[in-house]
Design a protein around this motif. Structure first.
Motif, short mmCIF file in Angstrom:
data_model
loop_
_atom_site.label_atom_id
_atom_site.label_comp_id
_atom_site.label_asym_id
_atom_site.label_seq_id
_atom_site.Cartn_x
_atom_site.Cartn_y
_atom_site.Cartn_z
N THR A 1 1.50 5.51 11.23
CA THR A 1 1.27 6.19 9.95
C THR A 1 -0.11 5.81 9.42
N GLU A 2 -0.84 6.80 8.91
CA GLU A 2 -2.16 6.54 8.35
C GLU A 2 -2.06 6.17 6.87
N TYR A 3 -2.76 5.11 6.51
CA TYR A 3 -2.78 4.66 5.13
C TYR A 3 -4.23 4.57 4.64
N GLU A 4 -4.46 5.06 3.43
CA GLU A 4 -5.78 4.92 2.84
C GLU A 4 -5.99 3.47 2.40
N GLY A 5 -7.27 3.13 2.20
CA GLY A 5 -7.58 1.77 1.77
C GLY A 5 -6.88 1.37 0.50
N PHE A 6 -6.70 2.32 -0.43
CA PHE A 6 -6.04 2.03 -1.70
C PHE A 6 -4.63 1.49 -1.46
N ILE A 7 -3.90 2.10 -0.54
CA ILE A 7 -2.52 1.68 -0.26
C ILE A 7 -2.50 0.31 0.38
N VAL B 1 3.51 1.84 -1.47
CA VAL B 1 3.38 1.51 -0.05
C VAL B 1 4.46 2.21 0.76
N TRP B 2 5.68 2.19 0.27
CA TRP B 2 6.82 2.76 1.01
C TRP B 2 6.65 4.27 1.22
N PHE B 3 6.24 4.96 0.15
CA PHE B 3 6.08 6.41 0.23
C PHE B 3 4.64 6.83 0.55
N ASN B 4 3.77 5.82 0.74
CA ASN B 4 2.36 6.10 1.05
C ASN B 4 1.77 7.04 0.00
N ASP B 5 2.03 6.70 -1.27
CA ASP B 5 1.64 7.57 -2.38
C ASP B 5 1.08 6.69 -3.50
N GLU B 6 -0.22 6.81 -3.75
CA GLU B 6 -0.88 5.95 -4.73
C GLU B 6 -0.45 6.21 -6.16
N ARG B 7 0.19 7.34 -6.42
CA ARG B 7 0.54 7.68 -7.80
C ARG B 7 1.51 6.70 -8.43
N PHE B 8 2.40 6.13 -7.63
CA PHE B 8 3.36 5.17 -8.19
C PHE B 8 2.65 3.97 -8.78
N PHE B 9 1.68 3.43 -8.04
CA PHE B 9 0.97 2.25 -8.53
C PHE B 9 0.12 2.58 -9.74
N LYS B 10 -0.43 3.78 -9.76
CA LYS B 10 -1.24 4.18 -10.91
C LYS B 10 -0.39 4.33 -12.18
N MET B 11 0.90 4.59 -12.00
CA MET B 11 1.79 4.73 -13.15
C MET B 11 2.22 3.37 -13.71
N LYS B 12 2.01 2.29 -12.95
CA LYS B 12 2.49 0.97 -13.35
C LYS B 12 2.01 0.56 -14.74
#
Length: 210
Positions: free
Chosen positions: A47-53, A96-107
């Motif tokens: 799976t490809e992950y961006e640096g942010f993840i 990390v689990w969903f490979n979606d940066e939006r969750f962390f941005k909502m923290k």
């Protein structure tokens, strides 16, 4: 049983610079890691992950380690530190689990909504929950606590809205800068602007000892 018979928790002091490093170190590490890795793609388990993840995944154990060290050194953690650690694990883990940066941005939104909501609930009951956690460090009259609590409640809710606006309408670079520098500066400036309130409603030494 008298109050003197009750064993009080041990109070430990820690070097203020070390304490600051443990509290701000994870944020600085996240910022540095993001700047260095934001344009890099990582393939992990196919799976490809961006640096942010990837940086988010590294941030979680760093924060938990610093929080654990702070607890070992001081013997206590504030409710805010505990809640922050839990939400970092939750929303960082989801990103990390969903490979979606939006969750962390909502923290930050969730953190400030939670703190603002708790303070607001206390105000509806005619109480200052802020006083419960800060009274020893900042002795003030009851009226002063109520004013500060109302202001801080509005401030937290405002930060929650601001975070939502920034991460939804601006680039990731802009959000990382806002999270690293903007939020920290905003909290610092807020308390700096309350100096007159602290002076006006400060308890006299003999009054605070009663």
């Amino acid at each position: 049983m008298s109050e003197s018979d009750v064993e009080k928790p041990e109070t430990r002091t820690v070097n203020p610079f070390l304490k600051m490093a443990l509290e701000l170190g994870p944020i600085a590490a996240f910022f540095i890691g993001y700047v260095r890795l934001k344009d890099t793609m990582f393939t992990i388990g196919g799976t490809e992950y961006e640096g942010f993840i990837v940086v988010t995944a590294a941030f979680i154990p760093i924060l938990l380690a610093c929080t654990a060290i702070l607890w070992m050194l001081t013997g206590k953690l504030s409710k805010m530190q505990i809640v922050t650690a839990v939400l970092v694990v939750l929303f960082g883990g989801l990103s990390v689990w969903f490979n979606d940066e939006r969750f962390f941005k909502m923290k930050p939104t969730m953190i400030y909504l939670l703190f603002g909501g708790v303070l607001g609930f206390g105000l509806l009951r005619g109480e200052s929950y802020l006083r419960v956690v800060m009274e020893e460090a900042l002795p003030m009259q009851e009226e002063g606590w109520m004013i500060l609590t109302r202001r801080l409640c509005a401030f937290f809710l405002g930060l929650a809205v601001l975070n939502e606006v920034i991460w939804r309408t601006m680039s990731t670079d802009a959000w990382v800068n806002f999270k690293t520098f903007g939020l920290t500066a905003a909290v610092f400036l807020f308390f700096m602007t309350q100096s007159k309130l602290f002076q006006t409603y400060a308890l006299e030494e003999d009054e605070g000892a009663e």
